[in-house]
Design an enzyme around this catalytic site. Structure first.
Site, PDB file in Angstrom:
ATOM      1  N   THR C  50       0.832  -1.208   0.000  1.00 44.58           N
ATOM      2  CA  THR C  50       0.000   0.000   0.000  1.00 44.58           C
ATOM      3  C   THR C  50       0.865   1.255   0.000  1.00 44.58           C
ATOM      4  O   THR C  50       0.430   2.322  -0.420  1.00 44.58           O
ATOM      5  CB  THR C  50      -0.910   0.001   1.240  1.00 44.58           C
ATOM      6  OG1 THR C  50      -1.604  -1.245   1.292  1.00 44.58           O
ATOM      7  CG2 THR C  50      -1.918   1.128   1.203  1.00 44.58           C
ATOM      8  N   LYS C 168       2.584 -12.403   7.469  1.00 39.45           N
ATOM      9  CA  LYS C 168       1.419 -11.676   6.987  1.00 39.45           C
ATOM     10  C   LYS C 168       0.925 -12.419   5.763  1.00 39.45           C
ATOM     11  O   LYS C 168       1.630 -12.498   4.738  1.00 39.45           O
ATOM     12  CB  LYS C 168       1.764 -10.239   6.594  1.00 39.45           C
ATOM     13  CG  LYS C 168       0.548  -9.537   5.996  1.00 39.45           C
ATOM     14  CD  LYS C 168       0.826  -8.188   5.384  1.00 39.45           C
ATOM     15  CE  LYS C 168      -0.482  -7.581   4.862  1.00 39.45           C
ATOM     16  NZ  LYS C 168      -0.247  -6.364   4.056  1.00 39.45           N
ATOM     17  N   SER C 170      -1.725 -12.428   2.914  1.00 36.27           N
ATOM     18  CA  SER C 170      -2.704 -11.568   2.241  1.00 36.27           C
ATOM     19  C   SER C 170      -3.557 -12.331   1.243  1.00 36.27           C
ATOM     20  O   SER C 170      -4.193 -11.727   0.386  1.00 36.27           O
ATOM     21  CB  SER C 170      -1.979 -10.423   1.513  1.00 36.27           C
ATOM     22  OG  SER C 170      -1.463  -9.509   2.441  1.00 36.27           O
ATOM     23  N   GLY C 193      -4.006 -10.101   5.876  1.00 33.78           N
ATOM     24  CA  GLY C 193      -3.900  -8.861   5.133  1.00 33.78           C
ATOM     25  C   GLY C 193      -5.213  -8.420   4.520  1.00 33.78           C
ATOM     26  O   GLY C 193      -5.255  -7.465   3.769  1.00 33.78           O
TER      27      GLY C 193
END
Lengths: 301, 301, 301, 301
Positions: C50, C168, C170, C193
């Site tokens: 992001t 993490k 996602s 995520g």
């Protein structure tokens, strides 16, 4: 047993004509066949994917087969799509097709239980069907509908069976066609199912094609085959390029639906598709009208 | 018309017992049902994917349906898988299931002509079947076998139909389950098809599951449902975690093949699968033996 | 060495503010951080997907890192995205982040040579980076951008390394989150995520999330976490359902582009994305305006 | 400005030689170039995918470029891979390559934010780079590494730009190659990236290839091109068939890793790949040894 004819050239996988009450229309079938009989098509495939085989009852299938055998010209090789989801049902259908006079059976991979259709399961399936069949069979690989691709190592193995005559590969991959040609025994035939890459597939050794596009444009498909075989590369390439948009619009995008619409526009009988398939929308119809107009304008020159 | 019973809890999609000659074995079916009848399963699905529906003849299907209606306990909701590839055949089968006493029909997406199964075509199909059906229908979305996923916008639309009672979503996606719950009208039921994510799916609002794993482990599946509904999060999560390896091995990887093998090991009748499906290999059998031994060791504690 | 803080709760993967000349804007960054510092966010991720990390030069990255360390509140855990395509460059960056004061490094899978990124290659990569890193690392699996999924067996193995603190994930798959929780050693953290499945992931044992949606709606994301942890299932589910459309529109569909647009509308600084990314089109902007209006109307009630 | 040379024939996308300390080895590069200079290769691509471009620092890239310009024979067309993830960095690199004397820039699609790389975004990107570049650019589409395919409608549009000279399409699809040839303006060049379908691609109108296989087997690749162009179909097809296994093993399966191993066996310098890439395993090495032995045995006849 008569001598086997060579599986070479262009085969048309015929549409199945329904009347407006959704019944088989054998008169319309005969009318189409009368025109196809006059072409240089090598033969016909009945009850393939373009023939909405999966939407027919067994009674309709038998009726259709009998009518085709009667109406087809003697020089056309007749191929019946005989696959069911079980091995035993496929064998029954294949035997029936042979009894009726079909020369070859086209046997699509069983596919509902995709993840279990390993090369071993498929090898076993094709061996059993080939062992039980009175006529040679063609493997039929059409991943866009089945999720299953018959790859080269399996074809290498299956090509050893004396009653497995070849494969129809509808993947559209020229590399796969080349690999299949390369691994298979000498008289095993690789027929492709995509008119969009027909010229290239012939260049790498395919023997011909079972081309839905040949339902609508048999002469152009045959001409493409003949130019390619004669080594007229530049002319073949140019014809291939002209055919490409029609192949994409009539075959890849809307299947039997657009093919039947085009047949109606070209003087063949197309008629309705069977539900859940639905008639072509307005936009698609107009696109096909323009495409056919362009092809006819060119042909008129 | 009797009051509709709620589609909640755990449903077992039963296997179809064949004897060693590949014939339907109704005695074996009754023997299994006698045990299932004693559980807190909410009901049974007959002729679903686990039931090898696609490998049965129509005569076998009718015979099986009649036998199940006779042998099932009155408190079990009976659901018949009635989908064929054509709209009219699906309607015929659905009516026959209703006549025989089934309470709900589970209607898989038509799928052979994948690229043409647009949301519009599917909407039309389900509307016609629901209009013609004497009993409520459940949409059946199982992309791993059909290549087609019924997405939330279509479900939103279909949930308006008074005779479409819900959906079985076998995608395994908890996000999709949550979306379906969110978009559908209030009394539309979302049942999931994956025991691997059953707890999470219940947390986001699914009403229950049609879980192949419940064929082998009905008590554990029912317990997971009840713990989840009672808000016993830690216990539910722990049970879900214990169930996960069995769900992957018995259901996702080898389907009916491994399920039937496990049933035989657990005192149910599993028996052979129908060809082209093939018996489980040695390695897979051993893996399942160990898995079942671990589950029973834990249960014995 | 200070005691490690727990990786639990909601982390915001911050956007990187550019001014209208496409330069880093540290004042805008500080302005955003001042607001985020006042929330109950557990921490920040800098230079993640992001944050347009892949579009930043190394000089910009260092400048940004230094500024964040200075401006972040002491109670926030700081995580730097440090992955490069080579092992040695990833190690250099990870060390630099540690020097600057970051507490954890988030290390995305190398991915350009996808077909060669086997579990063995990835295991070796993460071991080398973890061995060389002064701070604990988090594995970062984001298949929608990299084509590579870190699966449970690899995580089981990597979780043994004392300097690999968690992952993490996602992928958005709740089943995968459950499997990762299940196979990893006890104090290995699974952070997800995807805000779209955050509630369900927490239910199956995830420790928290690194949620792009928390850039725009930090309070709602934190509240969802807290309700879930408190076992307030009905409220958590309802909040999850409200959040879902925003998560899909702001994160899944247009990534940083829509997130920055939303930030501008919500009183944060969003600003332009860097080319080749392009500003949001008119239709998308209007859709987001309506979404945010609906959220604010509800919050005002 | 000198006249543009035609982009026709076989281009070798060179590997980047590292010594055992992972440093660039310019002597090894020159040694390889001395041999390549003696072939009928049309030119070289530096810092492409086979060149591990993504694993090089900018300083290494510049050093490598300068060395190649110095060591390449004057009759070879030099093409530099200049893509970065941002538009501005790609422009900077392209200008630098032009300054150093490269004749063409090969510009891979930006790709990390895959879902946002719409045809509009890509069109804008290529227009900006082409506008700013002193030398013609080639679009580079390599979906197996980037997840992004540049399709015919976008190519049709981009081919209008006077500074976009052509495309390298590494998809391996002969149908796509044919479509690109068909839609592009007349002097736009379609170069393919797959030796496995090189013959077929030339038949449908491709101008040549940037073939990793040409690093190891430049003479065979050039011969295949020349036979194809001369219309010697049977010989070309036979050579294509012989090349296919090497193309799959050396290029498709293990990329730069297997290519460098093969180069070492063939008297070129291959050397190590850069981490996270790892040396070829024992099984793969043996397979390649056998493959090369078979090729040399045949060549000796």
């Amino acid at each position: 047993m008569p001598e086997r004819r060579e599986l070479r050239g262009v085969f048309a996988p015929l549409t199945t004509p329904f009347d407006s009450d959704d019944h088989l229309s054998l008169p319309r079938l005969r009318q189409n066949l009368a025109r196809y009989n006059a072409t240089r098509l090598a033969g016909y495939v009945i009850t393939g994917s373009t023939g909405e085989a999966i939407l027919l009852s067994w009674a309709e299938t038998e009726e259709l087969w009998a009518a085709v055998v009667e109406a087809a010209a003697a020089d056309k090789i007749l191929i019946a799509g005989t696959a069911a989801e079980t091995t035993k049902e496929t064998i029954l259908r294949t035997r029936r097709a042979a009894d009726l006079g079909f020369e070859v059976a086209l046997v699509r991979t069983p596919h509902y239980y995709q993840s279990q259709m390993t090369p071993e399961v498929l090898a076993d399936y094709y061996h059993r069907v080939a062992d039980a069949s009175p006529i040679p069979i063609l493997i039929y690989s059409i991943p866009q509908y089945t999720g299953i691709t018959v790859e080269a190592p399996l074809v290498e193995r299956l090509s050893e069976h004396p009653n497995i005559a070849g494969i129809k590969d509808s993947s559209g991959s020229v590399q796969r066609a080349a690999e299949l040609v390369s691994v298979a025994r000498r008289n095993f035939r690789v027929l492709v199912g995509s008119a969009s890459t027909f010229f290239a597939a012939l260049m790498v050794g395919a023997s011909g094609g079972i081309l839905a596009l040949a339902d609508a444009l048999p002469e152009a498909c045959v001409e493409l085959y003949e130019l390619s075989m004669a080594g007229k590369i530049a002319e073949a390439r140019a014809l291939q390029e002209r055919i490409l948009p029609a192949s994409k619009a009539l075959v890849s995008r809307w299947g039997a639906t657009s093919m039947k619409y085009a047949l109606d526009r070209l003087g063949y009988y197309g008629g309705p598709v069977r539900e859940p398939l639905r008639p072509l929308g307005e936009v698609a119809r107009r696109e096909i009208d323009e495409l056919l107009a362009a092809i006819q304008a060119r042909a008129a020159k």
